[in-house]
Design a protein around this motif. Structure first.
Motif, PDB file in Angstrom:
ATOM      1  N   SER A 143       0.812  -1.222   0.000  1.00  0.00           N
ATOM      2  CA  SER A 143       0.000   0.000   0.000  1.00  0.00           C
ATOM      3  C   SER A 143       0.843   1.270   0.000  1.00  0.00           C
ATOM      4  O   SER A 143       0.294   2.370  -0.092  1.00  0.00           O
ATOM      5  CB  SER A 143      -0.938   0.016   1.218  1.00  0.00           C
ATOM      6  OG  SER A 143      -1.848  -1.053   1.168  1.00  0.00           O
ATOM      7  N   ASP A 186      -1.134   4.673  -0.545  1.00  0.00           N
ATOM      8  CA  ASP A 186      -2.246   4.648  -1.494  1.00  0.00           C
ATOM      9  C   ASP A 186      -3.511   4.333  -0.709  1.00  0.00           C
ATOM     10  O   ASP A 186      -3.727   3.196  -0.286  1.00  0.00           O
ATOM     11  CB  ASP A 186      -1.994   3.577  -2.560  1.00  0.00           C
ATOM     12  CG  ASP A 186      -3.078   3.549  -3.634  1.00  0.00           C
ATOM     13  OD1 ASP A 186      -4.202   4.026  -3.376  1.00  0.00           O
ATOM     14  OD2 ASP A 186      -2.796   3.042  -4.732  1.00  0.00           O
ATOM     15  N   ALA A 236      -5.739   1.411  -2.037  1.00  0.00           N
ATOM     16  CA  ALA A 236      -5.202   0.073  -1.763  1.00  0.00           C
ATOM     17  C   ALA A 236      -5.272  -0.246  -0.272  1.00  0.00           C
ATOM     18  O   ALA A 236      -5.559  -1.385   0.117  1.00  0.00           O
ATOM     19  CB  ALA A 236      -3.761  -0.022  -2.254  1.00  0.00           C
ATOM     20  N   ALA A 237      -5.020   0.770   0.571  1.00  0.00           N
ATOM     21  CA  ALA A 237      -4.953   0.543   2.012  1.00  0.00           C
ATOM     22  C   ALA A 237      -6.293   0.114   2.598  1.00  0.00           C
ATOM     23  O   ALA A 237      -6.333  -0.644   3.569  1.00  0.00           O
ATOM     24  CB  ALA A 237      -4.451   1.796   2.716  1.00  0.00           C
ATOM     25  N   ARG A 284      -8.517  -1.572   0.934  1.00  0.00           N
ATOM     26  CA  ARG A 284      -8.902  -2.794   0.223  1.00  0.00           C
ATOM     27  C   ARG A 284      -9.931  -2.558  -0.881  1.00  0.00           C
ATOM     28  O   ARG A 284     -10.734  -3.446  -1.176  1.00  0.00           O
ATOM     29  CB  ARG A 284      -9.453  -3.830   1.199  1.00  0.00           C
ATOM     30  CG  ARG A 284      -8.571  -4.154   2.387  1.00  0.00           C
ATOM     31  CD  ARG A 284      -7.349  -4.965   1.971  1.00  0.00           C
ATOM     32  NE  ARG A 284      -6.756  -5.616   3.113  1.00  0.00           N
ATOM     33  CZ  ARG A 284      -5.839  -5.052   3.909  1.00  0.00           C
ATOM     34  NH1 ARG A 284      -5.418  -3.818   3.656  1.00  0.00           N
ATOM     35  NH2 ARG A 284      -5.335  -5.702   4.944  1.00  0.00           N
TER      36      ARG A 284
END
Length: 316
Positions: free
Chosen positions: A58, A74, A77-78, A80
């Motif tokens: 991430s 990010d 991304a972090a 999910r």
């Protein structure tokens, strides 16, 4: 956007009035997300980044921010969210300060800063499960329609990337005081399950028993129920650790309510928050907290509990 944030320090008057300001943004998606403006230092256009080999998936990279190396996470991304093509404009980076560290979060577009009340902030629905990365939700009228705003649990995001050590240093333990903590109860109030876990695991090492509540209103109702039953609140718990930012009722208002009730006004209260800045000490004095600790410092949590115990020994 930087100009909007230049006056953040002047907004401290909102704290203690059960109000907050949210910075709302998108993650190259339709959903609207938000974090508290008090945790934001600046919003900048995405700068060049240096990728670190072997780093967390991430982590986008490192940027030079005002002469210092700052990691950028990010956000998409972090939390999910499924991967998606990057914003062709490059996106923006929110520079934040949490738990005495500075980091950036890569986002998409910034929408607005909104002044709202904690009473309008609601916990996520129980059906959301345990794996989500939200502390709360609220509503916002945007472009003629009511939108759900998802407030990110940044502490959980960071804990997922950074390993926090809950071990207590031997040198902070006091032979005469620490054993007396065993079996005593403390109330911890925090909307972040990650933060509650960290505090609980720390305090249990010295034998303290933990009662948990997710927001200030829940905590206040618990304290009031004890008082209504004729119980002495300070006999029920040694002290209370409370976060500042919480749905329904923030920690400052909770403290003020406790201090204004003679049945519990002498409760020892420690404000334990990821919010940074000199305004915290002023607010501690304004609402009547006994101590302020910035997250996450296991040794200071235990030292504060020991301090409270020393006070009781002297009173006896």
């Amino acid at each position: 956007m930087t100009k909007i944030l230049d006056s953040v320090d002047q907004r401290t008057k909102l704290v203690g009035e059960n109000r907050l300001e949210l910075l709302m943004f998108r993650l190259n998606s339709r959903q609207i997300f938000a974090i508290n403006v008090f945790k934001v230092k600046e919003v900048i256009t995405r700068p060049p980044m240096n990728k670190m080999p072997g780093s967390h998936p991430s982590l986008c990279g490192i940027i030079n921010y005002r002469g210092k190396s700052v990691p950028v996470i990010d956000m998409r991304a972090a939390i999910r969210m499924p991967a998606k093509a990057e914003d062709p404009a490059g996106g923006n980076v929110i520079i934040t300060e949490y738990n005495r560290t500075v980091q950036g979060f890569l986002i998409g577009s910034v929408i607005n800063i909104v002044n709202t009340s904690w009473s309008d902030i609601m916990p996520p629905p129980s059906t959301a499960g345990r794996k989500h990365f939200l502390t709360a939700i609220t509503h916002y009228e945007h472009e003629g329609r009511q939108e759900i705003v998802e407030i990110v649990d940044v502490e959980k995001v960071l804990a997922d990337i950074i390993s926090y050590d809950v071990e207590i240093s031997e040198e902070v333990l006091e032979d005469e005081v620490t054993p007396l903590l065993r079996g005593k109860k403390v109330l911890i109030v925090d909307d972040s399950s990650t933060a509650r876990n960290q505090i609980r695991e720390t305090l249990q090492q010295v034998g303290l028993q933990v009662i948990e509540r997710q927001d200030g209103l829940q905590a206040l109702k618990l304290l009031q129920s004890w008082a209504d039953e004729g119980k002495t609140v300070t006999d029920e718990i040694l002290m209370m650790f409370t976060d500042a930012e919480m749905p329904e009722m923030d920690g400052y208002r909770l403290t003020a309510e406790v201090r204004n009730d003679p049945r519990m006004s002498n409760l020892f209260i420690c404000l334990n928050t990821s919010l940074s800045g000199s305004f915290n000490q002023a607010m501690v004095e304004k609402v009547g907290c006994d101590r302020f600790i910035s997250k996450f410092q296991p040794d200071l949590l235990v030292q504060t509990a020991q301090e409270r115990m020393r006070q009781l020994i002297k009173l006896d």
